[in-house]
Design a protein around this motif. Sequence first.
Motif, short mmCIF file in Angstrom:
data_model
loop_
_atom_site.label_atom_id
_atom_site.label_comp_id
_atom_site.label_asym_id
_atom_site.label_seq_id
_atom_site.Cartn_x
_atom_site.Cartn_y
_atom_site.Cartn_z
N ASP A 144 0.83 -1.21 0.00
CA ASP A 144 0.00 0.00 0.00
C ASP A 144 0.86 1.26 0.00
O ASP A 144 0.54 2.24 -0.68
CB ASP A 144 -0.93 0.01 1.22
N ARG B 59 -1.02 4.34 -1.59
CA ARG B 59 -2.34 4.30 -0.93
C ARG B 59 -2.28 4.72 0.54
O ARG B 59 -3.30 5.12 1.11
CB ARG B 59 -2.94 2.89 -1.06
N ILE B 60 -1.11 4.62 1.16
CA ILE B 60 -0.93 5.10 2.52
C ILE B 60 0.37 5.91 2.58
O ILE B 60 1.24 5.76 1.72
CB ILE B 60 -0.88 3.95 3.57
#
Length: 221
Positions: A46, A51-52
């Motif tokens: 991620d 995404r993070i």
Amino acid sequence: MTRKRDFDVVVFDLDGTLIQGTIFIWQTLHDTFGTDRERRQRAKDDFFAGRITYEQWFDHDLVLLREVDATRERMVASLDAIHPTPGARRTLAQLTEAGCKLAILSGSLDIVLEHFFAGVAFAEVLINRIHFDERGRIAGGVHTPYDIDHKGDGLHEIARRQGASMDRVAFIGDNFNDVSAAREAGRAIAFNPRSDELSDQADVVIQEPDLQAILPHLLSD
């Protein structure tokens, strides 16, 4: 005779550069304590997919370690298989004697640096930090904003704090997350590099077991 410094600030990566026996201390800790591999891998994926954030990845790692009771005492005990790079302490001492300021720019952990190099007077330390409660349990921490693609920014920040121009700042690293710092350094040394990209970016590539091999590229007779 004391050798003359060619650089005012010499900045080191930690894992794989100043210490051996681990590629990344985070992975060593997760493997040692048997954290949830699937959740660890998902968070890593991620992060690299955007995404993070790095901070979220850091916090997630602390949650996984806390779940398996990775206390400060147990973490320090897990470092037994790790050791300073041969010649590391002598290298740091010779650089200090020549008047170089030493700095750490790493995605590793403060407890690792403190365990192996407690007596070294680093002028700057940019690293991840874990906080522990009175019983040694993980109570949180502070992530470094200067890892991977932002290590170059960290090098500029160290130079600014120390009043040094970038052409007088040297950097020594070993892996892909050191590339951005290598791009910005006055001299970049890849020490036993694990990354072809870092080797291509570095001014000097050293394949030697002893860290003292970097000294001729930082000091003059």
